[in-house]
Design a protein around this motif. Structure first.
Motif, short mmCIF file in Angstrom:
data_model
loop_
_atom_site.label_atom_id
_atom_site.label_comp_id
_atom_site.label_asym_id
_atom_site.label_seq_id
_atom_site.Cartn_x
_atom_site.Cartn_y
_atom_site.Cartn_z
N ASN A 16 0.82 -1.21 0.00
CA ASN A 16 0.00 0.00 0.00
C ASN A 16 0.85 1.26 0.00
O ASN A 16 0.48 2.28 -0.61
N ALA A 17 1.99 1.21 0.68
CA ALA A 17 2.87 2.39 0.70
C ALA A 17 3.45 2.64 -0.68
O ALA A 17 3.51 3.79 -1.16
N GLU A 18 3.86 1.57 -1.35
CA GLU A 18 4.40 1.74 -2.70
C GLU A 18 3.29 2.25 -3.64
O GLU A 18 3.52 3.15 -4.46
N LEU A 19 2.11 1.70 -3.49
CA LEU A 19 0.99 2.16 -4.32
C LEU A 19 0.67 3.63 -4.03
O LEU A 19 0.36 4.40 -4.95
N ALA A 20 0.77 4.02 -2.76
CA ALA A 20 0.51 5.43 -2.41
C ALA A 20 1.51 6.34 -3.12
O ALA A 20 1.13 7.42 -3.60
N LEU A 21 2.77 5.92 -3.20
CA LEU A 21 3.76 6.73 -3.93
C LEU A 21 3.35 6.88 -5.39
O LEU A 21 3.49 7.96 -5.99
N LEU A 22 2.86 5.79 -5.97
CA LEU A 22 2.47 5.83 -7.39
C LEU A 22 1.22 6.66 -7.60
O LEU A 22 1.13 7.44 -8.57
N LEU A 23 0.24 6.51 -6.72
CA LEU A 23 -1.00 7.29 -6.86
C LEU A 23 -0.72 8.77 -6.65
O LEU A 23 -1.33 9.63 -7.28
N ARG A 34 2.90 14.80 1.79
CA ARG A 34 1.80 14.47 2.71
C ARG A 34 0.61 13.88 1.98
O ARG A 34 -0.19 13.17 2.58
N VAL A 35 0.48 14.17 0.67
CA VAL A 35 -0.57 13.49 -0.11
C VAL A 35 -0.27 11.99 -0.16
O VAL A 35 -1.16 11.15 0.02
N ALA A 36 1.00 11.65 -0.39
CA ALA A 36 1.36 10.22 -0.42
C ALA A 36 1.05 9.58 0.93
O ALA A 36 0.50 8.46 0.99
N ALA A 37 1.42 10.27 2.00
CA ALA A 37 1.17 9.71 3.34
C ALA A 37 -0.33 9.54 3.58
O ALA A 37 -0.78 8.51 4.11
N ALA A 38 -1.11 10.54 3.18
CA ALA A 38 -2.57 10.47 3.38
C ALA A 38 -3.17 9.35 2.54
O ALA A 38 -4.08 8.63 3.00
N LEU A 39 -2.69 9.18 1.31
CA LEU A 39 -3.19 8.10 0.46
C LEU A 39 -2.87 6.74 1.08
O LEU A 39 -3.69 5.82 1.04
#
Lengths: 292, 292
Positions: free
Chosen positions: A11-18, A277-282
């Motif tokens: 999920n963290a890797e996906l958050a970086l991509l999103l 912080r968008v990545a962290a929130a995602l």
């Protein structure tokens, strides 16, 4: 029959991509925009490269070492620093999520108990990429992050933990307060609030990412903009984001943000700390059930 | 000091990401286009989800099991089948690359020695996602891929290996020949040739991916288009790609491909098998030094 769940590291890797795909994200690389010296595909490579360090965090590795490993992997592309700040936020979040306790209190506690070794590893991470940081506070030149491993003796002599480093960066005697460091010290209030807003939003995930960026940029001056252009520019950027957010909310369309994106790219304004912080929130939103 | 190399599994995941980001890729999801029922972010999630299966392939797991694991992970998003065909190509390529022998001969040998268990795992992978496949050849209904695990008794009774399945799909008595299956049987000639062309090309990686797609679509009818629209439509799609490729090469600009992309999306033409081979070619190119 099929297991539908992703691991926290996934999920963290996906958050970086999103995060990087979310568009428009004024002033940042996004699905539709590159910067002169930083391209979309370098963020894709940075995300893939980060994964091993994120898995180390999930497996219970100390935060400093897991972070340094993630940054080392992220740096295996030719664009330089793509996601240093994102990883600083994601590392403790992933660690807490993997332990089944993704709460503000649990994340803050993980940050609070970091050690001098974590601080040493954090400084070592600066050797893998050039990161834009402000000058260190007066009298603590020895702890200038740009010193990398050379700061180790000073860190050990003073008994400075990674928590101490973040505390100093969050509220320096002079210089620009780092809102990412403040997240560490305060238990990620901005991140968890933004995650709830993403979950409460509707529409496509990449549109939600774009609105999350705009809301966060409208709420607080961006640290990277303040560091590179000064605090008054950062405040004016915040005000322009707030006007744009109002237009987006009034019209129900992201078009007003497209114009701001063009303007910021032209002006060389890169609100990168807000994007972190968008990545962290995602990530938090994905852990709480955001569907992709 | 920093280790600059990615592992084969990381390069395979990055190849999936670069493939979907490459634009324009007429008829497919790309950096600038979604399809009605398939969105960019679902490919991002599919890439992240595939990684564990790709690592299994790199660690020497049997190809069928590694593939099924990759597909299971890929399917953890709401779009359905994003990268089934890509993974079928990438699994033996990653396996060979991790063993330090990414040659046509070595990859073909890995495919040739697959077993009945590999075939059973391959059929099981169809349970995770809906994959567009043609009707099975007359007399082999028992081996219809859509049967999933129900095909296991027939596979075991006949002693059908995964190689046998691919051989049948590559050159069926009737129905559409599957060019991805042909890659398995022939030692990936299209993939290795396309990788060399990507390396010999210049410019940004995502532009190279777009040109690779166009060259491959111009060279051979797309299997997915032939399966879903018939072979004469697939041949006409090939011819339109060839004209567009000529215009792209004459002008040095990808603009002519943008028009084709709009047209194919409007017409519901999705040359997905060709896109699979772009991912495979990007993987080989990354392993051979393509910089990102």
């Amino acid at each position: 029959m099929t297991d539908r769940s992703r691991t926290p590291a996934e999920n963290a890797e996906l958050a970086l991509l999103l995060e990087v795909a979310g568009t428009p994200k004024p002033g940042n690389v996004d699905r539709h925009r590159d910067l002169d010296d930083l391209r979309f595909e370098q963020f894709l490579a940075g995300s893939v490269g980060s994964a091993r360090g994120l898995r180390a965090a999930a497996d219970g590795a100390p935060l400093g070492g897991a972070f340094e490993r993630a940054v080392r992997g992220m740096s295996r592309q030719s664009g330089g620093n793509t996601q240093f700040g994102c990883l600083l936020l994601l590392t403790p979040l992933v660690s807490a999520a993997a332990a089944g306790d993704l709460t503000r209190e649990a994340v803050r506690e993980r940050c609070r108990v970091t050690t001098v070794d974590d601080a040493v590893a954090f400084y070592r991470a600066f050797e893998h990429v050039d990161v834009a940081v402000g000058d260190p506070p007066e009298g603590v030149d020895a702890l200038d992050a740009r010193r990398g491993s050379d700061a180790e003796p000073a860190l050990r002599e003073r008994g400075t933990t990674l928590w101490d480093v973040m505390e100093l960066s969050a509220d320096p005697d002079d210089g620009v307060p780092d809102t990412n460091a403040a997240e560490w010290i305060e238990g990620f209030p901005r991140t968890f609030d933004a995650a709830e807003a993403v979950l409460a939003d509707d529409g496509a995930v990449l549109d939600r990412a774009a609105r999350s960026f705009l809301r966060q940029l409208a709420a607080e001056p961006d640290t990277l903009v303040a560091t590179t252009h000064g605090e008054s520019v950062a405040e004016s950027v915040r005000e322009r984001a707030a006007s744009t957010l109002a237009a987006v909310e009034r019209t129900g369309s992201l078009d007003p943000a497209e114009a701001l994106a063009e303007a910021f790219v032209d002006e060389g304004i890169n609100p990168g700390t807000t994007a972190d912080r968008v990545a962290a929130a995602l990530f938090v939103a994905l852990e709480r059930g955001l569907a992709v």
